[in-house]
Design a protein around this motif. Sequence first.
Motif, PDB file in Angstrom:
ATOM      1  N   LYS A 208      51.013  54.812  25.611  1.00 50.28           N
ATOM      2  CA  LYS A 208      49.589  54.568  25.387  1.00 50.28           C
ATOM      3  C   LYS A 208      49.248  53.099  25.697  1.00 50.28           C
ATOM      4  N   ALA A 209      50.124  52.208  25.245  1.00 51.24           N
ATOM      5  CA  ALA A 209      49.909  50.782  25.526  1.00 51.24           C
ATOM      6  C   ALA A 209      49.986  50.506  27.021  1.00 51.24           C
ATOM      7  N   VAL A 210      50.911  51.184  27.705  1.00 48.22           N
ATOM      8  CA  VAL A 210      51.019  51.030  29.164  1.00 48.22           C
ATOM      9  C   VAL A 210      49.711  51.446  29.838  1.00 48.22           C
ATOM     10  N   GLY A 211      49.144  52.555  29.367  1.00 49.99           N
ATOM     11  CA  GLY A 211      47.889  53.038  29.951  1.00 49.99           C
ATOM     12  C   GLY A 211      46.741  52.065  29.726  1.00 49.99           C
ATOM     13  N   ILE A 212      46.645  51.538  28.512  1.00 53.91           N
ATOM     14  CA  ILE A 212      45.570  50.579  28.207  1.00 53.91           C
ATOM     15  C   ILE A 212      45.733  49.316  29.042  1.00 53.91           C
ATOM     16  N   ALA A 213      46.977  48.854  29.156  1.00 58.53           N
ATOM     17  CA  ALA A 213      47.233  47.636  29.944  1.00 58.53           C
ATOM     18  C   ALA A 213      46.858  47.852  31.405  1.00 58.53           C
ATOM     19  N   PHE A 214      47.157  49.051  31.922  1.00 59.48           N
ATOM     20  CA  PHE A 214      46.821  49.312  33.328  1.00 59.48           C
ATOM     21  C   PHE A 214      45.311  49.316  33.545  1.00 59.48           C
ATOM     22  N   VAL A 215      44.580  49.916  32.610  1.00 58.99           N
ATOM     23  CA  VAL A 215      43.122  49.943  32.743  1.00 58.99           C
ATOM     24  C   VAL A 215      42.571  48.509  32.792  1.00 58.99           C
ATOM     25  N   ALA A 216      43.081  47.668  31.882  1.00 60.25           N
ATOM     26  CA  ALA A 216      42.612  46.280  31.850  1.00 60.25           C
ATOM     27  C   ALA A 216      42.941  45.545  33.145  1.00 60.25           C
ATOM     28  N   LEU A 217      44.183  45.720  33.626  1.00 59.65           N
ATOM     29  CA  LEU A 217      44.585  45.038  34.858  1.00 59.65           C
ATOM     30  C   LEU A 217      43.847  45.587  36.071  1.00 59.65           C
ATOM     31  N   ALA A 218      43.569  46.902  36.050  1.00 60.53           N
ATOM     32  CA  ALA A 218      42.841  47.502  37.175  1.00 60.53           C
ATOM     33  C   ALA A 218      41.421  46.936  37.262  1.00 60.53           C
ATOM     34  N   VAL A 219      40.792  46.757  36.111  1.00 59.39           N
ATOM     35  CA  VAL A 219      39.441  46.177  36.109  1.00 59.39           C
ATOM     36  C   VAL A 219      39.480  44.754  36.662  1.00 59.39           C
ATOM     37  N   LEU A 220      40.459  43.964  36.203  1.00 53.41           N
ATOM     38  CA  LEU A 220      40.592  42.591  36.695  1.00 53.41           C
ATOM     39  C   LEU A 220      40.884  42.565  38.197  1.00 53.41           C
ATOM     40  N   THR A 221      41.738  43.493  38.637  1.00 48.60           N
ATOM     41  CA  THR A 221      42.055  43.568  40.069  1.00 48.60           C
ATOM     42  C   THR A 221      40.810  43.889  40.879  1.00 48.60           C
ATOM     43  N   ALA A 222      40.023  44.862  40.401  1.00 48.93           N
ATOM     44  CA  ALA A 222      38.800  45.239  41.125  1.00 48.93           C
ATOM     45  C   ALA A 222      37.824  44.073  41.205  1.00 48.93           C
ATOM     46  N   VAL A 223      37.678  43.358  40.097  1.00 49.65           N
ATOM     47  CA  VAL A 223      36.719  42.249  40.063  1.00 49.65           C
ATOM     48  C   VAL A 223      37.158  41.106  40.966  1.00 49.65           C
ATOM     49  N   PHE A 224      38.399  40.634  40.758  1.00 48.84           N
ATOM     50  CA  PHE A 224      38.817  39.432  41.478  1.00 48.84           C
ATOM     51  C   PHE A 224      39.158  39.715  42.941  1.00 48.84           C
ATOM     52  N   ASP A 225      39.695  40.890  43.245  1.00 51.49           N
ATOM     53  CA  ASP A 225      39.913  41.231  44.653  1.00 51.49           C
ATOM     54  C   ASP A 225      38.580  41.307  45.386  1.00 51.49           C
ATOM     55  N   SER A 226      37.576  41.904  44.738  1.00 53.57           N
ATOM     56  CA  SER A 226      36.260  42.013  45.373  1.00 53.57           C
ATOM     57  C   SER A 226      35.659  40.639  45.629  1.00 53.57           C
ATOM     58  N   ILE A 227      35.835  39.736  44.649  1.00 54.57           N
ATOM     59  CA  ILE A 227      35.313  38.376  44.830  1.00 54.57           C
ATOM     60  C   ILE A 227      35.981  37.684  46.015  1.00 54.57           C
ATOM     61  N   MET A 228      37.316  37.778  46.072  1.00 57.09           N
ATOM     62  CA  MET A 228      38.045  37.073  47.132  1.00 57.09           C
ATOM     63  C   MET A 228      37.782  37.691  48.497  1.00 57.09           C
ATOM     64  N   ILE A 229      37.702  39.023  48.528  1.00 54.53           N
ATOM     65  CA  ILE A 229      37.407  39.677  49.809  1.00 54.53           C
ATOM     66  C   ILE A 229      35.970  39.364  50.231  1.00 54.53           C
ATOM     67  N   GLY A 230      35.050  39.355  49.242  1.00 54.29           N
ATOM     68  CA  GLY A 230      33.659  39.029  49.541  1.00 54.29           C
ATOM     69  C   GLY A 230      33.498  37.619  50.073  1.00 54.29           C
ATOM     70  N   MET A 231      34.376  36.702  49.628  1.00 51.22           N
ATOM     71  CA  MET A 231      34.338  35.318  50.120  1.00 51.22           C
ATOM     72  C   MET A 231      35.068  35.176  51.462  1.00 51.22           C
ATOM     73  N   GLU A 232      35.605  36.318  51.954  1.00 52.76           N
ATOM     74  CA  GLU A 232      36.320  36.362  53.232  1.00 52.76           C
ATOM     75  C   GLU A 232      37.545  35.455  53.237  1.00 52.76           C
ATOM     76  N   LEU A 233      38.195  35.377  52.046  1.00 49.37           N
ATOM     77  CA  LEU A 233      39.437  34.616  51.986  1.00 49.37           C
ATOM     78  C   LEU A 233      40.565  35.367  52.685  1.00 49.37           C
ATOM     79  N   PHE A 234      40.472  36.682  52.726  1.00 53.94           N
ATOM     80  CA  PHE A 234      41.438  37.495  53.469  1.00 53.94           C
ATOM     81  C   PHE A 234      40.781  38.835  53.759  1.00 53.94           C
ATOM     82  N   HIS A 235      41.400  39.623  54.637  1.00 56.83           N
ATOM     83  CA  HIS A 235      40.866  40.937  54.977  1.00 56.83           C
ATOM     84  C   HIS A 235      42.019  41.879  55.274  1.00 56.83           C
TER      85      HIS A 235
END
Length: 404
Positions: free
Chosen positions: A41-68
């Motif tokens: 259960k803790a693994v699942g909660i941790a993944f949800v939290a990390l997935a949200v962070l990944t979606a947010v920060f990857d989108s920011i960096m891709i939106g800034m065209e730091l990489f593609h």
Amino acid sequence: MTYVVLALLFIAAAVIAGAAFARAAFAGKGGLSGERRQHWKAVGIAFVALAVLTAVFDSIMIGMELFHYDAAHILGVKIGLAPIEDFAYPLAGVVALPGLWMWLTRRRSHAAKPNLKGLVPQALLASRPVSWINTAYPFAAAMLLTTREIDWVLIVGTFYFLIPYNLAMYGINDVFDYESDLKNPRKGGIEGALLQPHLHRPMLWLAAITNVPFLLVLAFAGGPAAWISLAVSAFAVVAYSAAGLRFKERPVLDSLTSSTHFVSPAVVGLALAGAQVTPELIILLVAFFLWGMAAHAFGAVQDIEPDRQAGIGSIATVIGARRTVRLAVVLWFVAGLAMLATPWPGPLAAIIAVPYIVNCARYWNVTDTTAGRTNAAWRRFIWLNYGSGFLVTLIFILQWSLTS
């Protein structure tokens, strides 16, 4: 090979390892199925939290065209701007690492039993896996930002400073600090192993045979500058703890040597990459060195009592808890100021000193008798490093894009 195939292979390896580690950690606990459910259960909660962070920060960096991403190598399914394949890494991490940590901790908790004498699990715990990145990252970042390419030297060096180097640094320390570690309640987990005496000699041999080949290979790949920096780095690792040298018992020299442990990998990377020595580079390294000295000095405060009981001197036992804490605050402050003198975007890194200062300054009036309370701040310090690493990475990416 497409990105999705690579990600699936990575997830498969992590799932197999995570399941095996968790199974071993829960072995003999047949009646504790509730703990297993809590674990996953803790693994699942941790993944949800990390997935949200990944979606947010990857989108920011891709939106800034730091990489593609090359469209030919991805599925095309995205969350925000992040391709679905990017979520393989947080998934693999939350599946494999908690199981590994439980397995290591379980072994440690039963280490006193005569039927458990495994050197490898004890050595792995002694190497402080949670801190591996602190030495591998400076090397990899220094070399990659200089050469701007990934070659075998970068891969070999990063692996060396990720595991064997830490195995030697912390393993040797746990061998020669055994008597004081017995009196230190924070030993035996995330902050260091309580290495049993029958493993001391094997631990020293393991440190030697896992380090010398890498040192020779890296020396072969570089010139005199790399030879000198590798020699200084290796000497600092041994001299800090080994009997006869024991730099950790020589106030000020202990902080200088400890900081060398973390700055020398960066210097080795720069030497191997043939970096040009400039005043700006020296200022950056000085700031990093001051950060390392502050970290060591503050970390020594919590050990004042067990160190004194074991007759071990340190910068904290000699000048006292209060002055050591204040010294650490000043060193972090000066390190932050030094970063303001580096070329853009280096000055952005000055703000990274702030959370360390805040975390430490609350113990401004600590006494020797209450020094143990700083352990709470030290545990926060360990995790602050990850946040700092994240911010430093963003600054490096920005610097990369500005100079490309």
